[in-house]
Structures are given as C-alpha cells and as structure tokens.
Motif scaffolding. Sequence first.
Motif, short mmCIF file in Angstrom:
data_model
loop_
_atom_site.label_atom_id
_atom_site.label_comp_id
_atom_site.label_asym_id
_atom_site.label_seq_id
_atom_site.Cartn_x
_atom_site.Cartn_y
_atom_site.Cartn_z
N ASN A 64 21.28 70.12 -18.40
CA ASN A 64 20.12 69.74 -19.21
C ASN A 64 19.07 70.84 -19.36
O ASN A 64 18.18 70.71 -20.20
CB ASN A 64 19.49 68.48 -18.63
CG ASN A 64 20.39 67.27 -18.83
OD1 ASN A 64 21.00 67.10 -19.87
ND2 ASN A 64 20.49 66.44 -17.81
N SER A 65 19.18 71.88 -18.54
CA SER A 65 18.23 72.98 -18.67
C SER A 65 18.91 74.16 -19.35
O SER A 65 19.75 74.82 -18.75
CB SER A 65 17.72 73.41 -17.29
OG SER A 65 17.04 72.36 -16.66
N LEU A 79 16.40 79.07 -17.30
CA LEU A 79 15.67 79.03 -16.04
C LEU A 79 15.23 80.45 -15.73
O LEU A 79 16.03 81.39 -15.83
CB LEU A 79 16.57 78.51 -14.93
CG LEU A 79 16.03 78.51 -13.50
CD1 LEU A 79 14.89 77.51 -13.38
CD2 LEU A 79 17.12 78.19 -12.49
N THR A 100 23.50 77.26 -18.60
CA THR A 100 22.09 77.52 -18.32
C THR A 100 21.91 79.03 -18.22
O THR A 100 22.61 79.69 -17.44
CB THR A 100 21.64 76.87 -17.01
OG1 THR A 100 21.73 75.45 -17.13
CG2 THR A 100 20.20 77.27 -16.67
#
Lengths: 110, 115
Positions: free
Chosen positions: A7-8, A11, A104
């Motif tokens: 979901n990310s 980062l 991610t």
Amino acid sequence: DQQVKQNSPSLSVQEGRISILNCDYTNSMFDYFLWYKKYPAEGPTFLISISSIKDKNEDGRFTVFLNKSAKHLSLHIVPSQPGDSAVYFCAASSPNDMRFGAGTRLTVKP
Amino acid sequence: NAGVTQTPKFQVLKTGQSMTLQCAQDMNHNSMYWYRQDPGMGLRLIYYSASEGTTDKGEVPNGYNVSRLNKREFSLRLESAAPSQTSVYFCASSNLAGLAKNIQYFGAGTRLSVL
C-alpha cells in the motif's frame, strides 16, 4: 484482483535508521513468501523468503516477519544504507500460483 | 556468468505485427517463467514451464504463446501485437519445478512498445 498489496508506493528513510516495508495478501492458500529488490534497468533479485510455518526469518541486515492471522508480512532493514535504495517487491506463492505486489520504492538518504 | 539472458532489450511494434521474445538461462534450471510488469501492477505471470516439454498458463496468458525449446530456452510470442501489450517483459528461471517455494532468477527485461 490484486491478491498481494503493497500500500505504500514509496518510503524515504535516513541512513542508519530502520526501513520497514509492508505487504498484505488475501489468499490463504499462499504458503511461501519472498522479497525481491529491483534496481533501474535490471531484473528483480531475490532478497529473503519465509515459509508459512515460520513467523520470522533473518539474513544479516534483513528480517522478514509473517503474521498469518493478519495475512501480513513486513521486511525490516537495519541499518539502512544508501545502496538499499531500490524498488522492493513482495511475492506470495502456492503450488499453483505466484503473485507479486506493485512494489515500494525505498530511498535511503545519506 | 550470464544467468538469464533476454533479447531484445527494446522493441517497438506496430499494432498487428508479430514478434518473439527470446530467453535463455545457463544455470541448468528446470523451470522458466514469463512475466509482464506494468505501472502500479507489479509483475504478473503470463506463462511458465515447470520442465522441458511442459507449459502452463499464468495469470494473464491471453494474446501470448510460449515454447520451451529445450532446457535452456523459453520463448514468448505475440502473434498480433496490441497496444495493451505495451509493457516490460521479464523472463525468470528456477531450480525447482513449478511455482511452489522457489526462488526465481530474473533477466534484465525487454521493454516493448506497441503503437
């Protein structure tokens, strides 16, 4: 249907700190989980894996945690280094299926 | 030590043209795989071959054909390319058979654009 979700999309962490990348899955038939790392213009390379009979696997700076009841796994990188900057994919497999998350992008700042 | 080699690295096709993506591995692996990667979608399995002489469909097989030519080589063919097949294609191989509990080794990818 996305059976494996990261979901990310991105980062950013400081060098030396911990990076935590998360992954969720929906199919309870998945019994083996992997993390791959990908640099630009290269193919993914295997990083670490975990079987569903375990809840933790460690390899140097990399640790993968599996929470089967929550259908959630995470990758911890400690300490993070600038060379860890890459896209990280989680993957889940069963005897008849292999699914990847969307990835991610981790940026480790000096 | 070449590992998994994909050719070509880049290709531009017109709608309706055909082409074959080539993949070869020098690790004596049993299984080989074809994936596509689209933005926001991760890698999706197109076809795989658990052993020489066998092939199986993955998640997104429509519009593609594959051939496991021998233990080393696994090709992916687009008979009539469509713009929806614009993607980055990755070939992979694994020592274990099939999909279960195996670590896959990937080639560098083929970037395909269909106009």
